[in-house]
Design a protein around this motif. Structure first.
Motif, PDB file in Angstrom:
ATOM      1  N   GLU A  20       1.031  -1.012  -0.200  1.00  0.00           N
ATOM      2  CA  GLU A  20      -0.027  -0.563  -0.005  1.00  0.00           C
ATOM      3  C   GLU A  20       0.662   0.789   0.167  1.00  0.00           C
ATOM      4  O   GLU A  20       0.261   2.190  -0.628  1.00  0.00           O
ATOM      5  CB  GLU A  20      -0.527   0.035   1.104  1.00  0.00           C
ATOM      6  CG  GLU A  20      -1.524   0.843   1.661  1.00  0.00           C
ATOM      7  CD  GLU A  20      -2.848   0.958   2.552  1.00  0.00           C
ATOM      8  OE1 GLU A  20      -3.646   2.259   2.791  1.00  0.00           O
ATOM      9  OE2 GLU A  20      -2.699   0.150   3.396  1.00  0.00           O
ATOM     10  N   TYR A  21       2.086   1.034   0.597  1.00  0.00           N
ATOM     11  CA  TYR A  21       2.702   2.427   1.076  1.00  0.00           C
ATOM     12  C   TYR A  21       4.603   2.239   0.948  1.00  0.00           C
ATOM     13  O   TYR A  21       4.980   0.833   0.480  1.00  0.00           O
ATOM     14  CB  TYR A  21       2.871   2.832   2.997  1.00  0.00           C
ATOM     15  CG  TYR A  21       1.283   2.937   3.310  1.00  0.00           C
ATOM     16  CD1 TYR A  21       0.643   3.908   2.388  1.00  0.00           C
ATOM     17  CD2 TYR A  21       0.758   2.066   4.236  1.00  0.00           C
ATOM     18  CE1 TYR A  21      -0.294   4.645   2.797  1.00  0.00           C
ATOM     19  CE2 TYR A  21      -0.537   3.085   4.874  1.00  0.00           C
ATOM     20  CZ  TYR A  21      -0.775   3.738   4.228  1.00  0.00           C
ATOM     21  OH  TYR A  21      -2.513   3.922   4.210  1.00  0.00           O
ATOM     22  N   PRO A  22       4.435   2.921   0.036  1.00  0.00           N
ATOM     23  CA  PRO A  22       6.385   2.947  -0.204  1.00  0.00           C
ATOM     24  C   PRO A  22       7.141   3.247   0.247  1.00  0.00           C
ATOM     25  O   PRO A  22       8.378   3.580  -0.024  1.00  0.00           O
ATOM     26  CB  PRO A  22       6.475   4.063  -1.567  1.00  0.00           C
ATOM     27  CG  PRO A  22       6.180   4.998  -0.677  1.00  0.00           C
ATOM     28  CD  PRO A  22       4.834   4.422  -0.194  1.00  0.00           C
ATOM     29  N   ILE A  23       7.095   1.961   1.227  1.00  0.00           N
ATOM     30  CA  ILE A  23       8.275   1.702   2.689  1.00  0.00           C
ATOM     31  C   ILE A  23       8.669   0.228   3.055  1.00  0.00           C
ATOM     32  O   ILE A  23       7.919  -0.312   2.887  1.00  0.00           O
ATOM     33  CB  ILE A  23       7.181   2.131   4.000  1.00  0.00           C
ATOM     34  CG1 ILE A  23       7.196   3.966   3.321  1.00  0.00           C
ATOM     35  CG2 ILE A  23       8.370   2.950   5.409  1.00  0.00           C
ATOM     36  CD1 ILE A  23       5.509   4.188   4.570  1.00  0.00           C
ATOM     37  N   ILE A  24       9.920   0.357   2.877  1.00  0.00           N
ATOM     38  CA  ILE A  24      10.214  -1.226   2.921  1.00  0.00           C
ATOM     39  C   ILE A  24      11.212  -1.120   4.277  1.00  0.00           C
ATOM     40  O   ILE A  24      11.966   0.465   4.834  1.00  0.00           O
ATOM     41  CB  ILE A  24      11.274  -1.609   1.696  1.00  0.00           C
ATOM     42  CG1 ILE A  24      10.075  -1.582   0.362  1.00  0.00           C
ATOM     43  CG2 ILE A  24      11.665  -2.722   2.292  1.00  0.00           C
ATOM     44  CD1 ILE A  24      11.639  -1.888  -0.203  1.00  0.00           C
ATOM     45  N   GLN A  25      10.527  -1.929   5.391  1.00  0.00           N
ATOM     46  CA  GLN A  25      11.520  -1.928   7.044  1.00  0.00           C
ATOM     47  C   GLN A  25      12.853  -2.604   6.607  1.00  0.00           C
ATOM     48  O   GLN A  25      13.406  -3.942   6.080  1.00  0.00           O
ATOM     49  CB  GLN A  25      10.767  -2.181   7.718  1.00  0.00           C
ATOM     50  CG  GLN A  25      11.468  -3.105   9.028  1.00  0.00           C
ATOM     51  CD  GLN A  25      11.624  -4.722   8.510  1.00  0.00           C
ATOM     52  OE1 GLN A  25      10.344  -5.229   8.567  1.00  0.00           O
ATOM     53  NE2 GLN A  25      12.700  -5.255   8.866  1.00  0.00           N
ATOM     54  N   GLY A  26      13.941  -1.931   7.009  1.00  0.00           N
ATOM     55  CA  GLY A  26      15.307  -2.193   7.006  1.00  0.00           C
ATOM     56  C   GLY A  26      15.252  -3.603   6.974  1.00  0.00           C
ATOM     57  O   GLY A  26      14.433  -3.410   8.143  1.00  0.00           O
ATOM     58  N   ALA A  27      16.399  -4.308   6.476  1.00  0.00           N
ATOM     59  CA  ALA A  27      16.890  -5.690   7.749  1.00  0.00           C
ATOM     60  C   ALA A  27      17.681  -5.592   8.209  1.00  0.00           C
ATOM     61  O   ALA A  27      18.634  -5.385   8.191  1.00  0.00           O
ATOM     62  CB  ALA A  27      17.165  -6.468   6.331  1.00  0.00           C
ATOM     63  N   MET A  28      17.317  -5.120   9.886  1.00  0.00           N
ATOM     64  CA  MET A  28      18.467  -5.243  11.245  1.00  0.00           C
ATOM     65  C   MET A  28      18.734  -6.236  11.872  1.00  0.00           C
ATOM     66  O   MET A  28      17.244  -6.385  11.800  1.00  0.00           O
ATOM     67  CB  MET A  28      17.995  -4.604  12.041  1.00  0.00           C
ATOM     68  CG  MET A  28      17.750  -2.590  10.805  1.00  0.00           C
ATOM     69  SD  MET A  28      16.383  -1.543  12.303  1.00  0.00           S
ATOM     70  CE  MET A  28      14.531  -2.426  11.830  1.00  0.00           C
TER      71      MET A  28
ATOM     72  N   GLY B 193       0.798  -1.375   5.875  1.00  0.00           N
ATOM     73  CA  GLY B 193       0.989  -1.323   4.351  1.00  0.00           C
ATOM     74  C   GLY B 193       2.513  -1.367   4.225  1.00  0.00           C
ATOM     75  O   GLY B 193       2.300  -0.737   2.874  1.00  0.00           O
ATOM     76  N   GLY B 194       3.052  -1.099   4.802  1.00  0.00           N
ATOM     77  CA  GLY B 194       5.264  -0.625   4.275  1.00  0.00           C
ATOM     78  C   GLY B 194       5.326  -3.113   3.590  1.00  0.00           C
ATOM     79  O   GLY B 194       4.140  -3.241   3.892  1.00  0.00           O
ATOM     80  N   LEU B 195       6.384  -2.326   3.492  1.00  0.00           N
ATOM     81  CA  LEU B 195       7.040  -4.377   3.348  1.00  0.00           C
ATOM     82  C   LEU B 195       7.656  -4.727   4.481  1.00  0.00           C
ATOM     83  O   LEU B 195       8.990  -4.017   4.585  1.00  0.00           O
ATOM     84  CB  LEU B 195       7.747  -4.148   1.827  1.00  0.00           C
ATOM     85  CG  LEU B 195       8.319  -5.589   1.344  1.00  0.00           C
ATOM     86  CD1 LEU B 195       6.858  -6.151   1.574  1.00  0.00           C
ATOM     87  CD2 LEU B 195       9.286  -5.575   1.049  1.00  0.00           C
ATOM     88  N   GLY B 196       7.877  -5.449   5.778  1.00  0.00           N
ATOM     89  CA  GLY B 196       8.157  -6.211   6.510  1.00  0.00           C
ATOM     90  C   GLY B 196       9.661  -6.681   6.127  1.00  0.00           C
ATOM     91  O   GLY B 196       9.117  -7.827   4.868  1.00  0.00           O
ATOM     92  N   VAL B 197      10.142  -6.934   6.582  1.00  0.00           N
ATOM     93  CA  VAL B 197      11.078  -7.567   6.147  1.00  0.00           C
ATOM     94  C   VAL B 197      12.433  -8.697   7.204  1.00  0.00           C
ATOM     95  O   VAL B 197      12.781  -8.172   8.433  1.00  0.00           O
ATOM     96  CB  VAL B 197      12.551  -6.580   4.998  1.00  0.00           C
ATOM     97  CG1 VAL B 197      13.809  -7.662   4.514  1.00  0.00           C
ATOM     98  CG2 VAL B 197      11.866  -6.373   4.057  1.00  0.00           C
TER      99      VAL B 197
ATOM    100  N   ILE C 237       4.098   4.514  10.509  1.00  0.00           N
ATOM    101  CA  ILE C 237       3.616   4.566   9.182  1.00  0.00           C
ATOM    102  C   ILE C 237       2.880   6.063   8.098  1.00  0.00           C
ATOM    103  O   ILE C 237       2.536   6.048   8.002  1.00  0.00           O
ATOM    104  CB  ILE C 237       3.025   2.955   8.455  1.00  0.00           C
ATOM    105  CG1 ILE C 237       4.559   2.240   8.083  1.00  0.00           C
ATOM    106  CG2 ILE C 237       2.201   3.030   7.374  1.00  0.00           C
ATOM    107  CD1 ILE C 237       4.163   0.521   7.847  1.00  0.00           C
ATOM    108  N   GLN C 238       1.583   5.461   9.510  1.00  0.00           N
ATOM    109  CA  GLN C 238       0.654   6.817   9.099  1.00  0.00           C
ATOM    110  C   GLN C 238       1.604   8.082   9.667  1.00  0.00           C
ATOM    111  O   GLN C 238       0.801   9.159   8.256  1.00  0.00           O
ATOM    112  CB  GLN C 238      -0.461   6.129  10.010  1.00  0.00           C
ATOM    113  CG  GLN C 238      -1.481   4.900  10.250  1.00  0.00           C
ATOM    114  CD  GLN C 238      -1.842   5.283   8.308  1.00  0.00           C
ATOM    115  OE1 GLN C 238      -2.220   5.789   8.357  1.00  0.00           O
ATOM    116  NE2 GLN C 238      -1.931   4.014   7.776  1.00  0.00           N
TER     117      GLN C 238
END
Length: 310
Positions: free
Chosen positions: A11-19, A35-39, A293-294
């Motif tokens: 939904e949103y152009p946000i990727i969570q960094g892989a920490m 709505g982001g991309l969890g990694v 995210i919101q």
């Protein structure tokens, strides 16, 4: 930024960094559900543990999520098999080339997004047929390159045709709009999610993140060509001193071995590796992932509106 959303089905152009040791199912599932991309950060995991993490994320959300692959892992082939068997829709990659796995991943309908530090590698990744590229500047936390985000992202965008995700030092909606102006199709954000309530870090580590400013972080490993951005403590002080006294790679690796796990799970803020980026200077509170995210998207909309009305 619709291009990356359409590519990844988010939904949103946000990727969570892989920490490392942080990006586990509790955080990953929350990001994807919001709505982001969890990694999932699979570095150091066995195949069985990765499978468990994937299955736990699936219990939390039906939305797309990803697994990050550190390609120098000895069990990398087993991890790729698990990803394919479990139907993970996206992988991000680092610490090596995904060349040997792209065909199998694509046959399984897995999108491949390598994290790169310079234009030369970006061109190589495009030639391999990757689906998009994450261009990460040295403002990021953890393992970094030598180029800052703004010049890196712009030069990568001018050099390749695949969608580009900007990473490194991005922590709010205005930053999202700024890299969109450069041509980025999305953002990858790590440190902001490090501070979230769903993050597994404990009170000591979390408080140091919230209290730090943009000048606080240090970089270890520059002399040896393995730079890592972290918060300073007794371990980094000793590491940097030994590094410039000519200590061997082996001795330095022993000093840092298990340091990230100590920081995250034992809250050892003196001998652990407190990886985070320069964006922490404006991170002053811990919120849940959905609120983060919101807020990002509202800031992005407000920044765009302000720019239009100027």
């Amino acid at each position: 930024m619709d291009r990356i959303c359409q590519l990844l089905g988010i939904e949103y152009p946000i990727i969570q960094g892989a920490m490392a040791n942080v990006s586990r199912y509790q955080l990953v599932g929350a990001v994807s559900e919001a709505g982001g991309l969890g990694v999932i950060a699979s570095g150091g995991m066995s195949a069985d543990e990765l499978r468990r993490q994937i299955q736990e994320v699936k219990k939390m959300t039906r939305k797309p999520f990803a697994v990050n692959l550190m390609l120098q892992m000895k069990n990398i082939e087993e991890l790729v098999e698990v990803i394919i068997e479990e139907g993970v829709p996206v992988v991000t990659t680092g610490a090596g080339t995904p060349k040997n796995f792209i065909s199998a991943l694509h046959q399984a309908n897995v999108k491949v997004l390598p994290v790169i530090p310079n234009v030369k590698i970006a061109k190589k990744m495009e030639a391999l047929g990757v689906d998009a590229i994450i261009a990460e500047g040295q403002e990021a936390g953890g393992h970094i390159g030598q180029v800052s985000t703004l010049p890196l992202v712009r030069q990568v965008i001018r050099s390749v045709d695949v969608p580009i995700v900007a990473a490194g030092g991005i922590f709010d909606g205005a930053g999202m709009l700024a890299v969109e102006a450069l041509g980025a199709s999305g953002v990858q954000i790590g440190s902001l999610f490090l501070s979230s309530k769903e993050s597994p870090i404990k009170e000591g580590f979390r408080n140091l993140v919230l209290q730090a400013d943009e000048t606080t972080t240090v970089v270890t490993g520059r002399r040896l060509g393995h730079p890592v951005r972290v918060l300073p403590n007794k371990m980094t002080e000793k590491y940097i001193r030994l590094e410039y006294e000519g200590a061997s790679d082996e001795d330095l690796m022993k000093l840092a071995e298990g340091a990230m796990r100590r920081a995250v799970y034992e809250d050892d803020v003196e001998e652990g590796s407190l990886m985070c980026g320069q964006s922490i200077g404006l991170i002053t509170e811990s919120q849940n992932v959905d609120a983060i995210i919101q807020k990002l998207m509202e800031e992005y909309r407000q920044a765009r509106l302000k720019l239009i009305n100027q």
